[in-house]
Design an enzyme around this catalytic site. Sequence first.
Site, PDB file in Angstrom:
ATOM      1  N   GLY A 126       0.844  -1.204   0.000  1.00 40.98           N
ATOM      2  CA  GLY A 126       0.000   0.000   0.000  1.00 40.98           C
ATOM      3  C   GLY A 126       0.874   1.246   0.000  1.00 40.98           C
ATOM      4  CE1 TYR A 185      -9.185   2.876   8.651  1.00 40.29           C
ATOM      5  CE2 TYR A 185      -9.836   4.514  10.266  1.00 40.29           C
ATOM      6  CZ  TYR A 185      -8.870   3.938   9.479  1.00 40.29           C
ATOM      7  OH  TYR A 185      -7.585   4.426   9.517  1.00 40.29           O
ATOM      8  CB  ILE A 189      -1.696  11.780   8.454  1.00 39.36           C
ATOM      9  CG1 ILE A 189      -1.657  10.656   9.507  1.00 39.36           C
ATOM     10  CG2 ILE A 189      -0.289  12.161   8.006  1.00 39.36           C
ATOM     11  CD1 ILE A 189      -0.935  10.979  10.794  1.00 39.36           C
TER      12      ILE A 189
HETATM   13  P1  NAD Z   1      -4.434   5.621   1.519  1.00 37.66           P
HETATM   14  O1  NAD Z   1      -5.855   5.331   1.234  1.00 37.66           O
HETATM   15  O2  NAD Z   1      -3.887   6.953   1.124  1.00 37.66           O
HETATM   16  O3  NAD Z   1      -3.496   4.520   0.876  1.00 37.66           O
HETATM   17  C1  NAD Z   1      -3.798   3.146   0.915  1.00 37.66           C
HETATM   18  C2  NAD Z   1      -3.062   2.486  -0.220  1.00 37.66           C
HETATM   19  O4  NAD Z   1      -3.404   1.101  -0.190  1.00 37.66           O
HETATM   20  C3  NAD Z   1      -3.461   3.004  -1.613  1.00 37.66           C
HETATM   21  O5  NAD Z   1      -2.322   3.334  -2.370  1.00 37.66           O
HETATM   22  C4  NAD Z   1      -4.222   1.835  -2.245  1.00 37.66           C
HETATM   23  O6  NAD Z   1      -4.023   1.726  -3.650  1.00 37.66           O
HETATM   24  C5  NAD Z   1      -3.590   0.669  -1.513  1.00 37.66           C
HETATM   25  N1  NAD Z   1      -4.456  -0.517  -1.535  1.00 37.66           N
HETATM   26  C6  NAD Z   1      -5.811  -0.593  -1.437  1.00 37.66           C
HETATM   27  N2  NAD Z   1      -6.217  -1.865  -1.524  1.00 37.66           N
HETATM   28  C7  NAD Z   1      -5.091  -2.619  -1.682  1.00 37.66           C
HETATM   29  C8  NAD Z   1      -4.856  -4.006  -1.839  1.00 37.66           C
HETATM   30  N3  NAD Z   1      -5.860  -4.888  -1.862  1.00 37.66           N
HETATM   31  N4  NAD Z   1      -3.571  -4.413  -1.979  1.00 37.66           N
HETATM   32  C9  NAD Z   1      -2.543  -3.542  -1.963  1.00 37.66           C
HETATM   33  N5  NAD Z   1      -2.713  -2.211  -1.826  1.00 37.66           N
HETATM   34  C10 NAD Z   1      -3.976  -1.771  -1.685  1.00 37.66           C
HETATM   35  O7  NAD Z   1      -4.209   5.374   3.085  1.00 37.66           O
HETATM   36  P2  NAD Z   1      -3.171   6.112   4.067  1.00 37.66           P
HETATM   37  O8  NAD Z   1      -3.798   7.362   4.521  1.00 37.66           O
HETATM   38  O9  NAD Z   1      -1.824   6.138   3.470  1.00 37.66           O
HETATM   39  O10 NAD Z   1      -3.225   5.116   5.299  1.00 37.66           O
HETATM   40  C11 NAD Z   1      -2.254   4.102   5.514  1.00 37.66           C
HETATM   41  C12 NAD Z   1      -2.603   3.390   6.804  1.00 37.66           C
HETATM   42  O11 NAD Z   1      -2.621   4.334   7.890  1.00 37.66           O
HETATM   43  C13 NAD Z   1      -3.977   2.703   6.803  1.00 37.66           C
HETATM   44  O12 NAD Z   1      -3.909   1.524   7.557  1.00 37.66           O
HETATM   45  C14 NAD Z   1      -4.841   3.704   7.534  1.00 37.66           C
HETATM   46  O13 NAD Z   1      -5.925   3.072   8.146  1.00 37.66           O
HETATM   47  C15 NAD Z   1      -3.885   4.269   8.547  1.00 37.66           C
HETATM   48  N6  NAD Z   1      -4.279   5.604   9.028  1.00 37.66           N
HETATM   49  C16 NAD Z   1      -4.249   6.695   8.202  1.00 37.66           C
HETATM   50  C17 NAD Z   1      -4.638   7.932   8.689  1.00 37.66           C
HETATM   51  C18 NAD Z   1      -4.595   9.160   7.812  1.00 37.66           C
HETATM   52  O14 NAD Z   1      -4.970  10.257   8.267  1.00 37.66           O
HETATM   53  N7  NAD Z   1      -4.135   9.074   6.576  1.00 37.66           N
HETATM   54  C19 NAD Z   1      -5.051   8.074  10.017  1.00 37.66           C
HETATM   55  C20 NAD Z   1      -5.100   6.939  10.822  1.00 37.66           C
HETATM   56  C21 NAD Z   1      -4.688   5.710  10.329  1.00 37.66           C
END
Ligand code: NAD
Length: 316
Positions: free
Chosen positions: A9, A143, A173
Amino acid sequence: MSKKILIIGAGGQIGSELTYKLRSIYGQQNVIASDLNYNNLELVNSGTFEIIDAMDYASIKICCEKHDIDTIYLMAAILSATGEKYPMKAWDLNMQSLFHILNLAKAKAIKKVFWPSSIAVFGPTTPTENTPQHTTMEPTTVYGITKQVGERWCEYYHEKYGVDVRSLRYPGIISWKTLPGGGTTDYAVEIYHEAIKHKKYECFLSENTALPMMYMEDAIKATVNLMSADAEKVKIRSSYNLSGISFTPKQIAASIKKQIPEFEISYKPDFRQDIANSWPSSIDDTKARKDWDWKHQFDLDGITKDMLSNLVSKTK
Ligand code: NAD
């Protein structure tokens, strides 16, 4: 001995910046990026990249063998707002991908795992101010349910099978490089883009909705510090509370106005307001600060300055 790292990801908001940072620390050739697609071309062209579906155990295992991987950062997930639209997809992806990685570690195919949790593990019955590490957790989003259950499994795999899994409950973030992927705190990124483009922004949360937030640089620093801490310092194996700052849409708008005086904000709360209402407004992360010396750096005005200057140079 060099560490070989796989980020799953890696094309997303956090995964992309984590990839660049880990390459700068451990060497370009030692950090493999992967995602479901080639959407993030800047990342794809920046170093070794593999197509991996996080739901597919065999392809993850083959990639680990091919590149001699010892550490996985699992960043693929469906986030809060998108999860409410596709609950079963969120459940399937968020849980299955975690089990695949935990089982690879249990089978000793890899040594170390990072898996992010979220403030979404908390719910309306959680104390909202300075939410403690250990408290009532009754999440009301799919979620949040996946993250809470995931935390339990991480601790279980650590206790029963000795898996070295580490986790942070990220707040919202904020970053300028890669757009966020469907979360409730996305407004705090969109607002900067709109401030530059149109000098106004219609916010999907109400003006006094306070949420815990963090600048990307701080989130990456926390991730790197937790993962490089000595194992005995990592006392919490579910997930650590992590805090930067807390602010409301009204406060971020005021901070932007200091730089762009014409900027105007209006409010039109949608379904994401209910999600935000169920989350804490600030987080107590004393344990992270004590166990592995966590410290955040960016305050709201510092974030605003950095966001606006980077977004302006990006659009030039
Ligand atoms: P994002 O949605 O920006 O990125 C997720 C990535 O996962 C994408 O590039 C997508 O193409 C990829 N993806 C989706 N399905 C997939 C699959 N089946 N196989 C491989 N890749 C796949 O998410 P993010 O904001 O970068 O978040 C990353 C992690 O951090 C997640 O676990 C999220 O829950 C956690 N998180 C993020 C935030 C935030 O504010 N961004 C806050 C709390 C927790």
